[in-house]
Design an enzyme around this catalytic site. Structure first.
Site, short mmCIF file in Angstrom:
data_model
loop_
_atom_site.label_atom_id
_atom_site.label_comp_id
_atom_site.label_asym_id
_atom_site.label_seq_id
_atom_site.Cartn_x
_atom_site.Cartn_y
_atom_site.Cartn_z
N ILE A 31 0.82 -1.21 0.00
CA ILE A 31 0.00 0.00 0.00
C ILE A 31 0.86 1.27 0.00
O ILE A 31 0.38 2.35 -0.37
CB ILE A 31 -0.95 -0.03 1.23
CG1 ILE A 31 -2.18 0.83 0.99
CG2 ILE A 31 -0.24 0.34 2.51
CD1 ILE A 31 -3.28 0.60 2.01
N ASN A 88 11.66 -8.61 7.17
CA ASN A 88 11.99 -7.87 8.38
C ASN A 88 11.50 -8.64 9.60
O ASN A 88 10.40 -9.20 9.59
CB ASN A 88 11.32 -6.48 8.34
CG ASN A 88 11.87 -5.61 7.23
OD1 ASN A 88 13.06 -5.67 6.92
ND2 ASN A 88 11.03 -4.81 6.62
N GLN A 95 10.09 -4.45 11.38
CA GLN A 95 8.83 -5.14 11.07
C GLN A 95 7.65 -4.39 11.67
O GLN A 95 7.64 -4.09 12.87
CB GLN A 95 8.86 -6.58 11.63
CG GLN A 95 7.63 -7.40 11.26
CD GLN A 95 7.68 -8.82 11.81
OE1 GLN A 95 8.52 -9.14 12.65
NE2 GLN A 95 6.79 -9.66 11.34
N SER A 96 6.65 -4.08 10.85
CA SER A 96 5.48 -3.35 11.34
C SER A 96 4.21 -4.19 11.30
O SER A 96 3.23 -3.83 11.96
CB SER A 96 5.28 -2.07 10.53
OG SER A 96 5.04 -2.36 9.17
N HIS A 101 6.19 -11.87 5.89
CA HIS A 101 5.98 -11.46 4.50
C HIS A 101 7.33 -11.20 3.85
O HIS A 101 8.26 -10.72 4.51
CB HIS A 101 5.10 -10.21 4.41
CG HIS A 101 5.50 -9.11 5.35
ND1 HIS A 101 5.17 -9.12 6.69
CD2 HIS A 101 6.21 -7.97 5.15
CE1 HIS A 101 5.66 -8.04 7.27
NE2 HIS A 101 6.30 -7.34 6.36
#
Ligand code: AMP
Ligand code: ZN
Length: 115
Positions: A31, A88, A95-96, A101
């Site tokens: 996104i 990540n 990593q969020s 992924h």
């Protein structure tokens, strides 16, 4: 997991710009793209991050995820010019989203070291 963003995308509860699917994985456009092509590849099954791939039996998830990421890069026409795959893990890894992924990044020359 009902409160996991990528589980909800995998279940079709949250829309995504889907690039490809297999029985156990999917790929969709990020996104907030960081390159002309920026696609995320996820397993349909919830796995929190790369660190959780060490669990017994997860080698199949890890292998199919990497193979699918390579197939997606091929499908997107990135092989000739090259691309970067990124995973990540945790705070220092940046990593969020807590569902493993693979970032597939291409369409521009990447720099090294990463930020
Ligand atoms: P990471 O920081 O490695 O956890 O990557 C998470 C990625 O998910 C970021 O690049 C975000 O831009 C992306 N992202 C967050 N929400 C969505 C969404 N709803 N659809 C597609 N990508 C998303
Ligand atoms: Zn999940």
């Amino acid at each position: 997991m009902s409160d996991c963003l990528f589980c909800r995308i995998a279940a079709g509860e949250i829309p995504a710009n889907v690039v490809a699917r297999t029985a156990d994985a999917m790929a969709f456009h990020d996104i907030n793209p960081q390159a002309p092509t920026h696609v995320l590849v996820i397993p349909t099954e919830h796995v929190a991050g790369p660190a959780d791939l060490v669990a017994p039996g997860r080698e199949r998830v890890a292998g199919s995820l990497l193979q699918f990421a390579a197939q997606v890069a091929h499908q997107l026409g990135l092989v000739a010019t090259g691309y970067r795959l990124v995973l990540n893990q945790g705070v220092d890894g940046g990593q969020s989203v807590g569902h493993v992924h693979v970032h597939v990044l291409g369409g521009r020359r990447m720099t090294w070291p990463p930020g």
